[in-house]
Every structure is written in C-alpha cells, then in structure tokens.
Design an enzyme around this catalytic site. Sequence first.
Site, PDB file in Angstrom:
ATOM      1  N   CYS A   1      51.536  36.831  31.681  1.00  0.00           N
ATOM      2  CA  CYS A   1      50.702  36.977  30.652  1.00  0.00           C
ATOM      3  C   CYS A   1      50.100  37.563  30.697  1.00  0.00           C
ATOM      4  O   CYS A   1      50.644  39.231  30.671  1.00  0.00           O
ATOM      5  CB  CYS A   1      49.500  35.671  31.812  1.00  0.00           C
ATOM      6  SG  CYS A   1      49.246  37.391  33.416  1.00  0.00           S
TER       7      CYS A   1
ATOM      8  N   HIS B   1      51.012  39.554  41.792  1.00  0.00           N
ATOM      9  CA  HIS B   1      51.638  39.238  42.759  1.00  0.00           C
ATOM     10  C   HIS B   1      53.029  39.200  42.497  1.00  0.00           C
ATOM     11  O   HIS B   1      53.842  37.950  42.629  1.00  0.00           O
ATOM     12  CB  HIS B   1      51.033  38.098  43.853  1.00  0.00           C
ATOM     13  CG  HIS B   1      49.835  37.639  43.912  1.00  0.00           C
ATOM     14  ND1 HIS B   1      48.282  37.556  44.432  1.00  0.00           N
ATOM     15  CD2 HIS B   1      49.614  38.896  45.387  1.00  0.00           C
ATOM     16  CE1 HIS B   1      47.977  37.742  44.755  1.00  0.00           C
ATOM     17  NE2 HIS B   1      47.977  39.097  45.836  1.00  0.00           N
TER      18      HIS B   1
ATOM     19  N   HIS C   1      44.248  41.533  39.940  1.00  0.00           N
ATOM     20  CA  HIS C   1      42.862  40.360  40.634  1.00  0.00           C
ATOM     21  C   HIS C   1      41.955  41.039  40.846  1.00  0.00           C
ATOM     22  O   HIS C   1      41.318  40.056  41.219  1.00  0.00           O
ATOM     23  CB  HIS C   1      43.344  40.066  42.177  1.00  0.00           C
ATOM     24  CG  HIS C   1      45.181  39.771  42.641  1.00  0.00           C
ATOM     25  ND1 HIS C   1      45.890  40.773  42.537  1.00  0.00           N
ATOM     26  CD2 HIS C   1      45.441  38.798  41.630  1.00  0.00           C
ATOM     27  CE1 HIS C   1      46.905  39.957  42.750  1.00  0.00           C
ATOM     28  NE2 HIS C   1      46.796  39.468  42.333  1.00  0.00           N
TER      29      HIS C   1
ATOM     30  N   CYS D   1      42.207  42.614  35.337  1.00  0.00           N
ATOM     31  CA  CYS D   1      42.765  41.307  33.957  1.00  0.00           C
ATOM     32  C   CYS D   1      41.113  40.528  33.426  1.00  0.00           C
ATOM     33  O   CYS D   1      39.958  41.031  33.915  1.00  0.00           O
ATOM     34  CB  CYS D   1      42.949  40.347  34.267  1.00  0.00           C
ATOM     35  SG  CYS D   1      43.051  38.716  33.190  1.00  0.00           S
TER      36      CYS D   1
ATOM     37  N   HIS E   1      42.015  34.895  48.874  1.00  0.00           N
ATOM     38  CA  HIS E   1      42.412  35.155  48.005  1.00  0.00           C
ATOM     39  C   HIS E   1      41.906  36.289  47.801  1.00  0.00           C
ATOM     40  O   HIS E   1      40.358  36.393  47.653  1.00  0.00           O
ATOM     41  CB  HIS E   1      42.647  33.953  47.274  1.00  0.00           C
ATOM     42  CG  HIS E   1      43.665  34.492  45.615  1.00  0.00           C
ATOM     43  ND1 HIS E   1      43.182  35.428  44.409  1.00  0.00           N
ATOM     44  CD2 HIS E   1      45.196  34.807  45.674  1.00  0.00           C
ATOM     45  CE1 HIS E   1      44.485  35.596  43.782  1.00  0.00           C
ATOM     46  NE2 HIS E   1      45.047  34.714  44.853  1.00  0.00           N
TER      47      HIS E   1
ATOM     48  N   GLU F   1      41.331  37.671  44.186  1.00  0.00           N
ATOM     49  CA  GLU F   1      40.566  37.423  42.734  1.00  0.00           C
ATOM     50  C   GLU F   1      39.614  37.452  43.786  1.00  0.00           C
ATOM     51  O   GLU F   1      37.918  37.241  43.394  1.00  0.00           O
ATOM     52  CB  GLU F   1      41.052  36.453  42.113  1.00  0.00           C
ATOM     53  CG  GLU F   1      40.139  36.613  41.070  1.00  0.00           C
ATOM     54  CD  GLU F   1      40.856  35.373  39.871  1.00  0.00           C
ATOM     55  OE1 GLU F   1      42.185  35.242  39.793  1.00  0.00           O
ATOM     56  OE2 GLU F   1      39.704  34.984  39.373  1.00  0.00           O
TER      57      GLU F   1
ATOM     58  N   THR G   1      41.134  31.959  38.729  1.00  0.00           N
ATOM     59  CA  THR G   1      41.368  31.494  37.065  1.00  0.00           C
ATOM     60  C   THR G   1      43.327  31.282  37.456  1.00  0.00           C
ATOM     61  O   THR G   1      42.904  30.534  36.246  1.00  0.00           O
ATOM     62  CB  THR G   1      41.692  33.558  36.453  1.00  0.00           C
ATOM     63  OG1 THR G   1      43.010  33.781  37.616  1.00  0.00           O
ATOM     64  CG2 THR G   1      40.563  33.781  36.103  1.00  0.00           C
TER      65      THR G   1
ATOM     66  N   SER H   1      52.163  34.550  44.752  1.00  0.00           N
ATOM     67  CA  SER H   1      51.241  34.276  43.569  1.00  0.00           C
ATOM     68  C   SER H   1      50.529  32.826  43.244  1.00  0.00           C
ATOM     69  O   SER H   1      51.280  32.020  43.617  1.00  0.00           O
ATOM     70  CB  SER H   1      52.581  33.928  42.424  1.00  0.00           C
ATOM     71  OG  SER H   1      52.288  33.624  41.746  1.00  0.00           O
TER      72      SER H   1
ATOM     73  N   ASN I   1      49.182  31.573  41.339  1.00  0.00           N
ATOM     74  CA  ASN I   1      49.660  30.440  40.044  1.00  0.00           C
ATOM     75  C   ASN I   1      51.271  30.210  39.885  1.00  0.00           C
ATOM     76  O   ASN I   1      51.152  28.442  39.626  1.00  0.00           O
ATOM     77  CB  ASN I   1      49.411  31.036  38.281  1.00  0.00           C
ATOM     78  CG  ASN I   1      50.330  32.298  38.178  1.00  0.00           C
ATOM     79  OD1 ASN I   1      51.423  31.434  37.984  1.00  0.00           O
ATOM     80  ND2 ASN I   1      50.293  33.266  38.534  1.00  0.00           N
TER      81      ASN I   1
HETATM   82  S1  SF4 Z   1      43.720  35.731  34.427  1.00  0.00           S
HETATM   83 FE1  SF4 Z   1      45.749  35.997  35.614  1.00  0.00          FE
HETATM   84  S2  SF4 Z   1      47.121  34.871  35.446  1.00  0.00           S
HETATM   85 FE2  SF4 Z   1      44.996  34.637  33.844  1.00  0.00          FE
HETATM   86  S3  SF4 Z   1      46.080  36.233  32.033  1.00  0.00           S
HETATM   87 FE3  SF4 Z   1      44.280  37.274  33.779  1.00  0.00          FE
HETATM   88  S4  SF4 Z   1      46.119  38.265  35.631  1.00  0.00           S
HETATM   89 FE4  SF4 Z   1      47.224  36.280  33.587  1.00  0.00          FE
END
Ligand code: SF4
Length: 338
Positions: free
Chosen positions: A22, A51, A84, A106, A134, A136, A174, A232, A234
């Site tokens: 992503c 991850h 994260h 991110c 986690h 995040e 997220t 990970s 997701n």
């Molecule tokens: S929140 Fe996490 S999965 Fe979504 S775009 Fe950002 S890094 Fe990628």
Amino acid sequence: MGDMTAPAAARRVLLAAPRGYCAGVDRAVIAVEKALEQYGAPVYVRHEIVHNKYVVQTLEKKGAIFVEETAEVPEGSIVMFSAHGVAPVVHDEAAGRNLATIDATCPLVTKVHKEAVRFADEDYDILLIGHEGHEEVIGTSGEAPDHITLVDGPEDVAGVEVRDPSKVVWLSQTTLSVDETMETVDALKEKFPQLISPPSDDICYATQNRQLAVKQMGAEADLVIVVGSRNSSNSKRLVEVAIGAGARTSYLVDSADEIEEAWLEGVSTVGVTSGASVPEVLVDGVLEWLAQRGFEDVETVKAAEESIIFSLPKELRRDLRAEAAALVEKRGGNLPDA
Ligand code: SF4
C-alpha cells in the site's frame, strides 16, 4: 504431486488486485532506503518498519538496525518510527536521548491519531476498536490514554463502561476486517445508542480494497493462499475474509517455501493475494510454485484501482532537498522553490 490434484485443464489461479504494497508501506520502506543512502548505516528503526519478515531482513542487510525501544538506540543516533505510528511519549523519549527522528508513520494512521486528540479535547469517551497489543493501537491509545478504551471485537462490548453515554465516539485500527468491525459497532450502538462514528473511515483504503478482492474470489476458490507475515494484521484478516466468502481453506504463508503439497488435494481453483506489507517478488514465487504444479492459467480478479502515493517523511525531504540545493549551488545555480 499430480495424482490427487484436479486435471491440468481444470487448474487455475485467481489473482487478487489490488494486493501487496500500500502507499504507507511503500513510503516507509523507501524512507529507510533513502535514509541509509543519505546518512549512511546504521539507521535505527523502532519496531519492524512494516510487518513483513522479508522486508525487514532485506533492510537489515543494507544497514538498518531494528530495535524494540528507543532506549536501545545510542544517544545522538538517527531513529525512524515505523508505519504503525508511535505514542507522543516515544517522541519525548527520543528527544530526551538526543536522537534525530524520522517519522514514517502512515498518514492514514496519523489521521486516526488526530481524531483521537480532537475527540479527547472535546472530552468524549473514545472506544477504539482494535487488537490488544498491536503497535498501531498502542500508538493511538497513547495520544489520549485517559479517554480511550480498547474494544477488541464484539465479545468485549458487554464489559465496556463510559462516563457519559451521550458523549461517546468510536474509532478503529486501520487494518481490521471491515465486516467484523461493523459487527462490533452494531453491538456498541445497541449499548450506547448515542454513539457517534468517526468523520471518515478509519479502516484504510488499502485494507478495504484487499478484502474486497478476496471476497470476490473467495466464493470461487477452493484454496486461498495469502502471502504475508503472521504479525501482519491486514494479512491475517485476508485469511478470515477468504473463508467467510466461501473458500474451502485459506493459509497465510511468508513465501512459497511454506506451501504444502497436501493443500492442493482436490483443488482446482487457487486464489492468491498478499497483505499490504508484502513485496511482489514473494507473490511471484507463489505463482511460480503453482505453475510448476499445473496451475499456469492465471486470471486477475480486480476489485479497485489504486493510485495513492504519499510523499516521504518531512525530515527526510528537508535533508534531501538541502543536499540537492548544496550541489546545485556548488555548480553556480539555484534550486527552484519546493
Ligand atoms: S494504514 Fe497501514 S495498511 Fe493502510 S495505507 Fe497506511 S500503512 Fe498501508
């Protein structure tokens, strides 16, 4: 091989699109590489930058050193924070150790941090849907520890207590399963009818799109192979979504080496996808492994177009620009305004 699998003519692969990197992961990985070029090794990175085992090992070979805590970074060094995100206290610790920081959080995680700060300032109780432990979730909770309660799935809802049921908002990690999150939200709404929703989706576009593609292929696939690491979030959700969509089985693998021949018994359609932190080279390895076993017919299942790109962390952009300006000046020129 061969005997127990479907006849060659019936074997096919459904390849999910979008899959893999992503925009947030792409940016974080490039940030580590650019930092190594710009400042030289070592560059310390707090937590795995993303991850994925392969990505982490590749960056280690280039000179990145991954640490669990800022306290492990020698005073005066450079430390990068992972995609994260981190709690404000981590920024304070880094400043206390005189570390130069590069924040690769991110931007879509930062958005959730800002929502948490805003609702805490307005004295809301914030119900943060996410997985306990986690990174995040730890980072987001650290923005407003006195206002945030973690809700780790619908089964947690019964035990949730708030100060004022008329002033409650939910936010989320997220990278959750969209469907499971909505189940949790429904349960929360039943308990707190005045619960308000975040101003926009917290589950990011990449997580949603990857789940959508797997949903589309899941009903047709006997087996869905998800490439991704076990830590990970997701990627793990993609396995659940595949099974929920009708796939007979689904497995998470770091690479083709982990696929077992027995998984192909009685299988004619294999779905393949990858989590948001997985480089395409690992998916190529899986497709090659399948092709060697007669699964050569690959059909793409496209659920969405993605064109999002995030610019590099600001600290890095500043230093790259300063270096470029110095070079241009040496040649008697001027860098145009950014
Ligand atoms: S929140 Fe996490 S999965 Fe979504 S775009 Fe950002 S890094 Fe990628």
